[in-house]
Design an enzyme around this catalytic site. Sequence first.
Site, PDB file in Angstrom:
ATOM      1  N   LYS A   3       4.061  -9.729   8.680  1.00 58.32           N
ATOM      2  CA  LYS A   3       2.718 -10.323   8.691  1.00 58.32           C
ATOM      3  C   LYS A   3       2.132 -10.379   7.278  1.00 58.32           C
ATOM      4  O   LYS A   3       1.633 -11.412   6.845  1.00 58.32           O
ATOM      5  CB  LYS A   3       1.772  -9.518   9.611  1.00 58.32           C
ATOM      6  CG  LYS A   3       2.269  -9.411  11.055  1.00 58.32           C
ATOM      7  CD  LYS A   3       1.311  -8.621  11.937  1.00 58.32           C
ATOM      8  CE  LYS A   3       1.138  -7.165  11.531  1.00 58.32           C
ATOM      9  NZ  LYS A   3       2.351  -6.319  11.691  1.00 58.32           N
ATOM     10  N   ARG A  50      -5.400  -5.541  18.239  1.00 60.50           N
ATOM     11  CA  ARG A  50      -4.243  -4.717  18.573  1.00 60.50           C
ATOM     12  C   ARG A  50      -4.294  -4.195  19.997  1.00 60.50           C
ATOM     13  O   ARG A  50      -3.390  -3.483  20.414  1.00 60.50           O
ATOM     14  CB  ARG A  50      -4.218  -3.502  17.654  1.00 60.50           C
ATOM     15  CG  ARG A  50      -3.393  -3.710  16.415  1.00 60.50           C
ATOM     16  CD  ARG A  50      -3.550  -2.457  15.580  1.00 60.50           C
ATOM     17  NE  ARG A  50      -2.344  -2.084  14.910  1.00 60.50           N
ATOM     18  CZ  ARG A  50      -2.015  -2.499  13.699  1.00 60.50           C
ATOM     19  NH1 ARG A  50      -2.750  -3.366  13.054  1.00 60.50           N
ATOM     20  NH2 ARG A  50      -0.915  -2.057  13.140  1.00 60.50           N
ATOM     21  N   ARG A  58      10.352  -0.368   2.757  1.00 67.66           N
ATOM     22  CA  ARG A  58       9.260  -1.098   2.106  1.00 67.66           C
ATOM     23  C   ARG A  58       8.686  -0.297   0.936  1.00 67.66           C
ATOM     24  O   ARG A  58       8.514   0.918   1.003  1.00 67.66           O
ATOM     25  CB  ARG A  58       8.143  -1.382   3.109  1.00 67.66           C
ATOM     26  CG  ARG A  58       6.882  -1.945   2.429  1.00 67.66           C
ATOM     27  CD  ARG A  58       5.881  -2.491   3.395  1.00 67.66           C
ATOM     28  NE  ARG A  58       5.516  -1.542   4.418  1.00 67.66           N
ATOM     29  CZ  ARG A  58       4.837  -1.854   5.505  1.00 67.66           C
ATOM     30  NH1 ARG A  58       4.474  -3.122   5.708  1.00 67.66           N
ATOM     31  NH2 ARG A  58       4.534  -0.937   6.395  1.00 67.66           N
ATOM     32  N   ARG A  93       4.252   3.688   1.580  1.00 61.67           N
ATOM     33  CA  ARG A  93       3.120   4.032   2.450  1.00 61.67           C
ATOM     34  C   ARG A  93       3.384   5.335   3.199  1.00 61.67           C
ATOM     35  O   ARG A  93       4.503   5.581   3.629  1.00 61.67           O
ATOM     36  CB  ARG A  93       2.876   2.892   3.463  1.00 61.67           C
ATOM     37  CG  ARG A  93       1.880   1.862   2.957  1.00 61.67           C
ATOM     38  CD  ARG A  93       1.827   0.619   3.802  1.00 61.67           C
ATOM     39  NE  ARG A  93       1.618   0.876   5.239  1.00 61.67           N
ATOM     40  CZ  ARG A  93       1.418  -0.092   6.133  1.00 61.67           C
ATOM     41  NH1 ARG A  93       1.386  -1.356   5.738  1.00 61.67           N
ATOM     42  NH2 ARG A  93       1.258   0.191   7.401  1.00 61.67           N
ATOM     43  N   ARG A 120       4.557   4.115  15.551  1.00 62.32           N
ATOM     44  CA  ARG A 120       3.767   2.875  15.446  1.00 62.32           C
ATOM     45  C   ARG A 120       4.342   1.793  16.354  1.00 62.32           C
ATOM     46  O   ARG A 120       3.590   1.020  16.957  1.00 62.32           O
ATOM     47  CB  ARG A 120       3.728   2.390  13.997  1.00 62.32           C
ATOM     48  CG  ARG A 120       2.799   3.244  13.129  1.00 62.32           C
ATOM     49  CD  ARG A 120       3.132   3.140  11.660  1.00 62.32           C
ATOM     50  NE  ARG A 120       3.065   1.791  11.144  1.00 62.32           N
ATOM     51  CZ  ARG A 120       3.740   1.382  10.061  1.00 62.32           C
ATOM     52  NH1 ARG A 120       4.515   2.228   9.397  1.00 62.32           N
ATOM     53  NH2 ARG A 120       3.611   0.151   9.653  1.00 62.32           N
TER      54      ARG A 120
HETATM   55  P1  AP5 Z   1       5.443  -6.622   5.832  1.00 62.49           P
HETATM   56  O1  AP5 Z   1       5.159  -8.061   5.587  1.00 62.49           O
HETATM   57  O2  AP5 Z   1       4.838  -5.628   4.916  1.00 62.49           O
HETATM   58  O3  AP5 Z   1       5.192  -6.248   7.388  1.00 62.49           O
HETATM   59  P2  AP5 Z   1       3.862  -6.217   8.277  1.00 62.49           P
HETATM   60  O4  AP5 Z   1       4.123  -7.055   9.491  1.00 62.49           O
HETATM   61  O5  AP5 Z   1       2.661  -6.537   7.454  1.00 62.49           O
HETATM   62  O6  AP5 Z   1       3.912  -4.700   8.740  1.00 62.49           O
HETATM   63  P3  AP5 Z   1       2.826  -3.533   8.638  1.00 62.49           P
HETATM   64  O7  AP5 Z   1       3.600  -2.254   8.634  1.00 62.49           O
HETATM   65  O8  AP5 Z   1       1.881  -3.774   7.524  1.00 62.49           O
HETATM   66  O9  AP5 Z   1       2.125  -3.698  10.020  1.00 62.49           O
HETATM   67  P4  AP5 Z   1       1.320  -2.653  10.792  1.00 62.49           P
HETATM   68  O10 AP5 Z   1       0.736  -3.511  11.832  1.00 62.49           O
HETATM   69  O11 AP5 Z   1       2.064  -1.464  11.240  1.00 62.49           O
HETATM   70  O12 AP5 Z   1       0.369  -2.022   9.679  1.00 62.49           O
HETATM   71  P5  AP5 Z   1      -1.164  -2.211   9.352  1.00 62.49           P
HETATM   72  O13 AP5 Z   1      -1.314  -2.053   7.895  1.00 62.49           O
HETATM   73  O14 AP5 Z   1      -1.700  -3.425  10.015  1.00 62.49           O
HETATM   74  O15 AP5 Z   1       7.049  -6.466   5.792  1.00 62.49           O
HETATM   75  C1  AP5 Z   1       7.677  -5.207   5.990  1.00 62.49           C
HETATM   76  C2  AP5 Z   1       8.896  -5.078   5.072  1.00 62.49           C
HETATM   77  O16 AP5 Z   1       9.882  -6.040   5.428  1.00 62.49           O
HETATM   78  C3  AP5 Z   1       8.593  -5.310   3.579  1.00 62.49           C
HETATM   79  O17 AP5 Z   1       9.332  -4.399   2.834  1.00 62.49           O
HETATM   80  C4  AP5 Z   1       9.073  -6.757   3.325  1.00 62.49           C
HETATM   81  O18 AP5 Z   1       9.545  -6.905   2.002  1.00 62.49           O
HETATM   82  C5  AP5 Z   1      10.197  -6.898   4.347  1.00 62.49           C
HETATM   83  N1  AP5 Z   1      10.280  -8.254   4.903  1.00 62.49           N
HETATM   84  C6  AP5 Z   1       9.246  -9.039   5.318  1.00 62.49           C
HETATM   85  N2  AP5 Z   1       9.700 -10.208   5.819  1.00 62.49           N
HETATM   86  C7  AP5 Z   1      11.055 -10.148   5.733  1.00 62.49           C
HETATM   87  C8  AP5 Z   1      12.107 -11.058   6.101  1.00 62.49           C
HETATM   88  N3  AP5 Z   1      11.827 -12.255   6.653  1.00 62.49           N
HETATM   89  N4  AP5 Z   1      13.395 -10.664   5.898  1.00 62.49           N
HETATM   90  C9  AP5 Z   1      13.668  -9.446   5.336  1.00 62.49           C
HETATM   91  N5  AP5 Z   1      12.715  -8.553   4.963  1.00 62.49           N
HETATM   92  C10 AP5 Z   1      11.423  -8.899   5.164  1.00 62.49           C
HETATM   93  O19 AP5 Z   1      -1.824  -0.958  10.106  1.00 62.49           O
HETATM   94  C11 AP5 Z   1      -1.609   0.375   9.676  1.00 62.49           C
HETATM   95  C12 AP5 Z   1      -2.404   1.344  10.534  1.00 62.49           C
HETATM   96  O20 AP5 Z   1      -3.810   1.056  10.442  1.00 62.49           O
HETATM   97  C13 AP5 Z   1      -2.145   1.323  12.042  1.00 62.49           C
HETATM   98  O21 AP5 Z   1      -1.034   2.115  12.370  1.00 62.49           O
HETATM   99  C14 AP5 Z   1      -3.471   1.866  12.588  1.00 62.49           C
HETATM  100  O22 AP5 Z   1      -3.558   3.262  12.457  1.00 62.49           O
HETATM  101  C15 AP5 Z   1      -4.489   1.251  11.668  1.00 62.49           C
HETATM  102  N6  AP5 Z   1      -4.997  -0.047  12.155  1.00 62.49           N
HETATM  103  C16 AP5 Z   1      -4.836  -1.250  11.535  1.00 62.49           C
HETATM  104  N7  AP5 Z   1      -5.406  -2.234  12.259  1.00 62.49           N
HETATM  105  C17 AP5 Z   1      -5.943  -1.638  13.358  1.00 62.49           C
HETATM  106  C18 AP5 Z   1      -6.635  -2.139  14.497  1.00 62.49           C
HETATM  107  N8  AP5 Z   1      -6.906  -3.448  14.635  1.00 62.49           N
HETATM  108  N9  AP5 Z   1      -7.023  -1.267  15.442  1.00 62.49           N
HETATM  109  C19 AP5 Z   1      -6.766   0.038  15.315  1.00 62.49           C
HETATM  110  N10 AP5 Z   1      -6.103   0.592  14.275  1.00 62.49           N
HETATM  111  C20 AP5 Z   1      -5.689  -0.252  13.297  1.00 62.49           C
HETATM  112 MG    MG Z   2       0.957  -5.442   6.765  1.00 59.47          MG
END
Ligand code: AP5
Ligand code: MG
Length: 212
Positions: free
Chosen positions: A16, A87, A121, A154, A165
């Site tokens: 994402k 979410r 990552r 992270r 997660r």
């Molecule tokens: P990346 O693009 O970084 O992945 P992402 O989908 O953004 O994954 P996140 O881990 O950021 O999602 P998340 O939903 O767990 O975390 P968030 O920060 O929202 O890609 C990942 C890796 O893969 C990278 O190394 C990249 O280089 C590689 N890659 C990407 N595309 C690729 C491809 N096509 N091929 C190969 N490699 C690739 O949330 C974190 C925490 O915040 C949650 O756990 C929760 O505690 C809290 N939180 C956030 N939002 C909420 C909410 N709405 N409600 C409640 N709690 C929340």
């Molecule tokens: Mg992200």
Amino acid sequence: MSDPRILLLGAPGAGKGTQADRLTDAFDIEHITTGDALRANKDMETEYGTPREFMEAGELVPDPVVNEIVEAAIEEADGFLLDGYPRNESQVGYLEDITDLDVVAYLEVSESELIDRLTGRRVCSDCGRSYHVKYDQPEETGVCEECGGELYQRDDDTEETARERITVYEENTTPVVEHFRETGNLVEIDGEQAPESVFKELKAAVDERTHA
Ligand code: AP5
Ligand code: MG
Ligand code: ZN
């Protein structure tokens, strides 16, 4: 035509953030991401405790905290790309009361690939760009190509927290994907393709739906 309002769904590690960087550049829209907003305010005191306690356990931060972040950001934005919210079903209800969406896209990636991506990552401490120790290495190890910032891992990208997660995602967020599938127009994309191919499909979907 006003700027596109895009929602990007997908499990942790689905790509994402990676695609959000490209889409917000291509369409000149705001990136609204609860994950980054919470990481920037990890030790903020709320009546539920600090975001850090939930995030480091891989659990969801309580709805009122994230709802408020999203509402304020959407109010200020014309077009936006929303990533990491909603979410759960309660957040869907909240979102649908405050805005319409032009495109809802879902990146599908298998669980083994998700773990591999999350544990490998590395993120820039200055500009937030993501890299990967195998799939997307910077020219100089540990240094961001865009801004020279230092890369870090992270806190929630350990294998144990990544697995938690994904479990939390399956329980809470799978119904969100199902909701948009049922209400129509969910764009489903194979997120295991190379980032450039994923981006092409996303961009085409946005162009088609906004008649750009
Ligand atoms: P990346 O693009 O970084 O992945 P992402 O989908 O953004 O994954 P996140 O881990 O950021 O999602 P998340 O939903 O767990 O975390 P968030 O920060 O929202 O890609 C990942 C890796 O893969 C990278 O190394 C990249 O280089 C590689 N890659 C990407 N595309 C690729 C491809 N096509 N091929 C190969 N490699 C690739 O949330 C974190 C925490 O915040 C949650 O756990 C929760 O505690 C809290 N939180 C956030 N939002 C909420 C909410 N709405 N409600 C409640 N709690 C929340
Ligand atoms: Mg992200
Ligand atoms: Zn950087």
